[in-house]
Enzyme design. Structure first.
Site, short mmCIF file in Angstrom:
data_model
loop_
_atom_site.label_atom_id
_atom_site.label_comp_id
_atom_site.label_asym_id
_atom_site.label_seq_id
_atom_site.Cartn_x
_atom_site.Cartn_y
_atom_site.Cartn_z
N HIS A 25 0.79 -1.24 0.00
CA HIS A 25 0.00 0.00 0.00
C HIS A 25 0.82 1.28 0.00
CE1 HIS A 25 -3.98 -1.86 0.86
NE2 HIS A 25 -3.24 -2.78 1.46
N THR A 43 -8.59 6.62 -2.07
CA THR A 43 -9.95 6.10 -2.20
C THR A 43 -10.96 7.22 -1.93
OG1 THR A 43 -9.67 5.25 0.04
CG2 THR A 43 -9.54 3.66 -1.75
N LYS A 79 0.60 14.56 0.90
CA LYS A 79 -0.80 14.82 0.51
C LYS A 79 -1.05 16.31 0.29
CE LYS A 79 -2.49 10.72 2.99
NZ LYS A 79 -3.15 9.87 1.97
N LYS A 102 -14.75 8.22 -3.63
CA LYS A 102 -15.97 8.53 -2.87
C LYS A 102 -16.53 9.88 -3.30
CE LYS A 102 -13.86 5.88 0.75
NZ LYS A 102 -12.87 5.90 1.84
N LYS A 125 -8.44 13.89 4.51
CA LYS A 125 -7.59 12.70 4.51
C LYS A 125 -6.58 12.87 5.64
CE LYS A 125 -6.58 13.76 0.15
NZ LYS A 125 -6.91 12.50 -0.53
N ARG A 126 -5.79 11.83 5.91
CA ARG A 126 -4.72 12.00 6.90
C ARG A 126 -3.83 13.17 6.51
NH1 ARG A 126 -4.06 8.15 11.33
NH2 ARG A 126 -2.05 9.17 11.58
C1 26W Z 1 4.53 0.90 9.56
C2 26W Z 1 3.74 2.12 9.55
C3 26W Z 1 2.74 2.18 8.45
C4 26W Z 1 1.43 2.44 8.73
C5 26W Z 1 0.51 2.49 7.74
C6 26W Z 1 3.12 1.99 7.16
C7 26W Z 1 2.20 2.03 6.17
C8 26W Z 1 0.89 2.28 6.44
C9 26W Z 1 -0.14 2.25 5.35
C10 26W Z 1 0.35 1.46 4.19
C11 26W Z 1 -0.66 3.56 4.96
C12 26W Z 1 -1.90 3.55 4.10
O1 26W Z 1 -3.00 3.58 4.61
N1 26W Z 1 -1.74 3.54 2.78
C13 26W Z 1 -2.86 3.90 1.90
O2 26W Z 1 -3.52 2.74 1.47
C14 26W Z 1 -4.68 3.07 0.73
C15 26W Z 1 -5.41 1.80 0.41
O3 26W Z 1 -4.67 1.04 -0.50
C16 26W Z 1 -4.32 3.87 -0.52
O4 26W Z 1 -5.51 4.26 -1.15
C17 26W Z 1 -3.50 5.09 -0.14
O5 26W Z 1 -3.05 5.75 -1.29
C18 26W Z 1 -2.32 4.70 0.73
O6 26W Z 1 -1.63 5.83 1.20
#
Ligand code: 26W
Length: 828
Positions: free
Chosen positions: A376, A675, A573, A679, A567-568
């Site tokens: 992701h 995503t 972003k 929406k 969003k976060r």
């Molecule tokens: C280890 C810390 C950590 C925490 C969360 C690393 C990575 C993450 C996630 C991968 C972050 C995340 O939510 N990524 C998002 O995933 C969505 C679903 O696929 C995508 O639509 C977003 O673009 C992406 O940032």
């Protein structure tokens, strides 16, 4: 129950006609069961029952109707011996379940009537449900949408995760600064779940390993120093029209031995409870870090805890039904949602080799045939690696297994003598550069039959960058499955007004087939449709305006353009780019106050990781700018800036239907998919965005002429980072940007502390890593085009219709069908 307090939802409580009209018998039986639940399960007399009591009673009555479908669905999947999907995810960002469940069961109207007969207001009741916020953002919400679609498509599936006592922190804004407070979603109980104290697994940590064989492939006996019990809590997940029900199984941690009686008897009352506290800590709280490595031992304990419990559980289930562990891959597909459950790969090897005495090679074949892994993010700081010493201490047997997998993998590579072979260093499971660390992405890749990215661009960048060496070795392994969203939640639940209008215009077929939305396209220029869409949007904007009034005591004008960035908070972003453009607009409006500026409300919402200093400073900047802009009479209310605190799924459900403009402005190459973009487009907002993530696929369907694309491409970003001009040159070449930065630097928005934003300015002028300065002019220009288009309302609504008409493909049903056929090999 009295109905005095105003509820913004009441303004829009148009019953969605997708629900069948209330049948008398439905209403009567629902009313009877709600009263029975209130009496016998909640233990309250209706005369004294609080609103919360009524909510619990209603949820329990609805749950019964879900369970009625759950039992036969589960039994049928079992007797038919169907292959099962197991979705392992450290996050499930679910939100509320009452309204969504009712909509799936076509019971919204009957419940509303039944409650009204009991003098209870349904719209107030549903607002009492706390959000299940067991996730950070996109990744967790995707898992929830996928659970919804798995049930809708009647694919037998279990979601596996952790039942955190405390979900994502509550965001409070004090004086413009974000503060984090613990969230307590379970404080009034959770009516949707079933505790299964009888259904538990032991999860070990630490200790020693007794090796039995002579080489690394032999059996071993692990003697953990510590054992934690994983207890299951099951929540049924109902599909569209109530046809099928799956299970979300979340694990809660308990000490195997919660009270050390001998210590207690010695008078060490605290010490006697220490082991219990240590075990409980595992499922106490969701890690709130998004895209930054948590790094803590507790995080690794969480990951192993839920991976091990889930695998033990699914192997147990498989054996009960099929007796032979060797047929696992035939009946189970396990999806790893990012690397968080990657430790499941060596865990399955351990279960197969050590516990079920399968030969190493066969075990490895089974493992590779069973797992798939979704990536992701490509942000290097978010790619998980664990220090080898930590792994050796916490999971000694798994470390041995990882070494063995690695040595076979590297030996094989050497033996193959491929001319194009990548360096061993690049494909090793152990990163030897920054201390010795286990690369969890490589481990998940090696242990999976398929690996996928979440948008076309992201999957391609996986092949070219982070996974390039692995891709060279396994060129067929990486595939793409572009993300999708649940239309049930993000259209039918969130926007009943639009749903009804769509049904009236193109027929009810779209409710079961999102691609049928395309029938809307011929109406793109239909003025009467435009009028109706405008009326729906306006009423949704009124509802959001009431939320803003309630939470911020601040009025916004529903006739202004709602320009939405939710969003976060993360630098990539680029909420910063948006607020800089807001300042630019502010300057321009002050310079030419008599021009016919399009009235705009800039709406921001989102949380920053607690430790992310710059992200929090950007939130503060938005508040500082809001204070100045919102109080400047020369603007005559034509520009307002609003930050809605504590963004969550429920707030998103109010925002998405009320948005005119969708901000998807990440630095190209950095947003894996997004995503929120889907929406908002589904609900008819026009996108201003970069050529990034799923925006590209949105453009391919909606048409570039119905969006506002701007900025550098992913390739241009790479090139500019390598050879671009220094950012100070870029800034000097843009007098308007210079003026904006001067205003910030001069303390226009921070009289009390003119230096407050020095770190932000410093970041822009010294490296501009996120290309905020580089993209500024192009973004500002695109925003001018937005305003121009807004003035031509017929053209705006034409584009809006074509957005809604062409996003059927972004239904998570489509994504899940692709997973089913390309990855899991289960029939749909
Ligand atoms: C280890 C810390 C950590 C925490 C969360 C690393 C990575 C993450 C996630 C991968 C972050 C995340 O939510 N990524 C998002 O995933 C969505 C679903 O696929 C995508 O639509 C977003 O673009 C992406 O940032």
């Amino acid at each position: 129950m009295s109905q005095t307090r105003t509820n913004p939802r009441n303004a829009s409580s148009v019953a969605p006609r997708i629900a069948l009209p209330a049948q008398d018998e439905d209403v009567a039986s629902l009313r009877r069961s709600i009263v029975a639940k209130l009496t016998y399960s909640v233990g309250r007399d209706p005369i004294v029952a609080s609103e919360r009591d009524w909510f619990i009673a209603t949820a329990l009555a609805v749950r019964d109707r879900i369970v009625e479908r759950w039992v036969p669905a589960t039994r049928a999947a079992y007797t038919q011996g169907r292959k099962r999907v197991y979705y392992l995810s450290l996050e499930f960002l679910i939100g509320r379940l009452l309204y969504d469940s009712l909509n799936n069961l076509s019971l919204v109207e009957p419940i509303r009537t039944a409650l009204a007969e009991l003098d209870v207001d349904f719209d107030r009741l549903r607002e009492l449900e706390p959000d299940a916020a067991l996730g950070n953002g996109g990744l967790g919400r995707l898992a929830a949408c996928y659970m919804d679609s798995l049930a809708a498509l009647a694919i037998p599936a279990h979601g596996y995760g952790i039942r955190y006592d405390h979900g994502l922190f509550r965001q409070v804004i004090r004086d413009g600064w974000q503060q984090e407070f613990p969230e307590n979603w379970l404080s009034f109980g959770n009516p949707w779940e079933f505790a299964r104290p009888d259904l538990s697994h032991m999860v070990g940590f630490g200790g020693s390993v007794e090796v039995i064989g002579t080489d690394g492939t032999g059996r071993a006996i692990w003697h953990p120093a510590e054992s934690v019990v994983a207890v299951a809590y099951d929540t049924p997940v109902i599909g569209w029209r109530g046809n099928f029900v799956n299970t979300l199984r979340l694990w809660s941690a308990r000490a195997a031995d919660p009270l050390m009686l001998d210590a207690f008897n010695r008078g060490d009352h605290v010490g006697a409870l220490a082991a219990g506290a240590r075990a409980n800590a595992i499922s106490q709280i969701l890690y709130p870090s998004d895209e930054t490595p948590a790094g803590q031992e507790l995080r690794l304990r969480q990951e192993y805890f839920f991976s091990s419990a889930s695998l033990q559980n699914l192997v147990f289930r498989h054996l009960r039904q099929h007796q032979d562990v060797r047929t696992l891959a035939q009946f189970c597909a396990i999806q790893l949602n990012d690397t968080h459950p990657a430790i499941a790969v060596p865990e399955l090897m351990r279960l197969l080799v050590d516990v079920h005495e399968v030969e190493w090679d066969e075990a490895w074949t089974i493992t590779k045939e069973t797992f798939c892994y979704t990536n992701h993010t490509l942000l290097p700081e978010a790619l998980e690696t664990w220090p080898v010493p930590l792994m050796e201490r916490l999971l000694p047997r798994h470390m041995q297994i990882i070494y063995q997998i690695n040595s076979e993998h590297l030996d094989g590579l050497v033996a193959a003598k491929r001319p194009d072979a990548p360096s061993l260093d690049a494909v090793s499971l152990i990163d030897e550069h920054s201390g010795r660390r286990v690369r969890m992405g490589h481990l998940a890749f090696l242990g999976s039959r398929r690996v996928n990215g979440v948008s076309a661009l992201h999957s391609e960048l996986m092949r070219q960058t982070v996974f390039r060496p692995m891709h060279t070795l396994f060129p067929d392994r990486i595939v793409n499955v572009t993300n999708g969203i649940s239309f049930r939640r993000w259209l039918y639940d969130a926007n009943p007004g639009l749903t009804d209008l769509l049904v009236d215009t193109i027929g009810p077929e779209l409710l079961d087939d999102p691609e049928a939305l395309s029938k809307l396209a011929p109406f793109a220029d239909d003025a009467s449709l435009h009028e109706k869409l405008h009326a729906v949007r306006r009423s949704n904007k009124q509802v959001l305006a009431m939320v803003v009034a309630e939470r911020l005591n601040f009025a916004i004008d529903p006739d202004a353009m709602f320009d939405v960035h939710v969003k976060r908070f993360h630098e990539y972003k680029r909420q910063l780019l948006n607020i800089l453009q807001t300042i630019w607009l502010y300057n321009a409006m002050r310079a030419q106050p008599t021009r016919d500026w399009v009235p705009r409300v800039k709406i921001f919402a989102g949380k920053a990781a607690a430790s992310y200093r710059i992200a929090k400073l950007i939130i503060k900047l938005i508040h500082d700018v809001a204070r100045v802009v919102n109080n400047d009479p020369t603007l005559r209310n034509r520009l307002k800036v609003v930050f809605l605190p504590d963004y969550n799924v429920s707030l998103a459900e109010a925002i998405m239907p009320a948005a005119d403009l969708s901000e998807q402005i990440s630095t190209a190459g950095m947003e894996a998919s997004g995503t929120g973009n889907m929406k908002l487009a589904l609900n008819g907002a026009l996108t201003i965005g970069t050529v990034d993530g799923a925006n590209i696929e949105l453009r391919d369907r909606v048409g570039a002429e119905n969006m506002f694309l701007f900025g550098l491409s992913a390739e241009e970003v790479q090139e500019r980072r390598r050879n671009g001009p220094p950012p100070c040159e870029t800034i000097a070449a843009s007098p308007v940007l210079q003026e904006v930065l001067d205003a910030i630097n001069g303390g226009v928005f921070s009289h009390d502390d003119p230096r407050r934003y020095a770190p932000i300015i410093e970041g822009l002028t010294s490296s501009d890593w996120f290309m905020v300065a580089a993209d500024f002019e192009s973004y500002a220009e695109a925003q001018l085009n937005v305003a121009r288009r807004w003035r031509d309302q017929a053209s705006w609504w034409r584009a809006s219709v074509l957005n809604t008409a062409n996003v059927g493909w972004f239904s998570s049903d489509r994504s899940i069908r692709e997973y089913a056929t390309q990855l899991w090999r289960v029939p749909v």
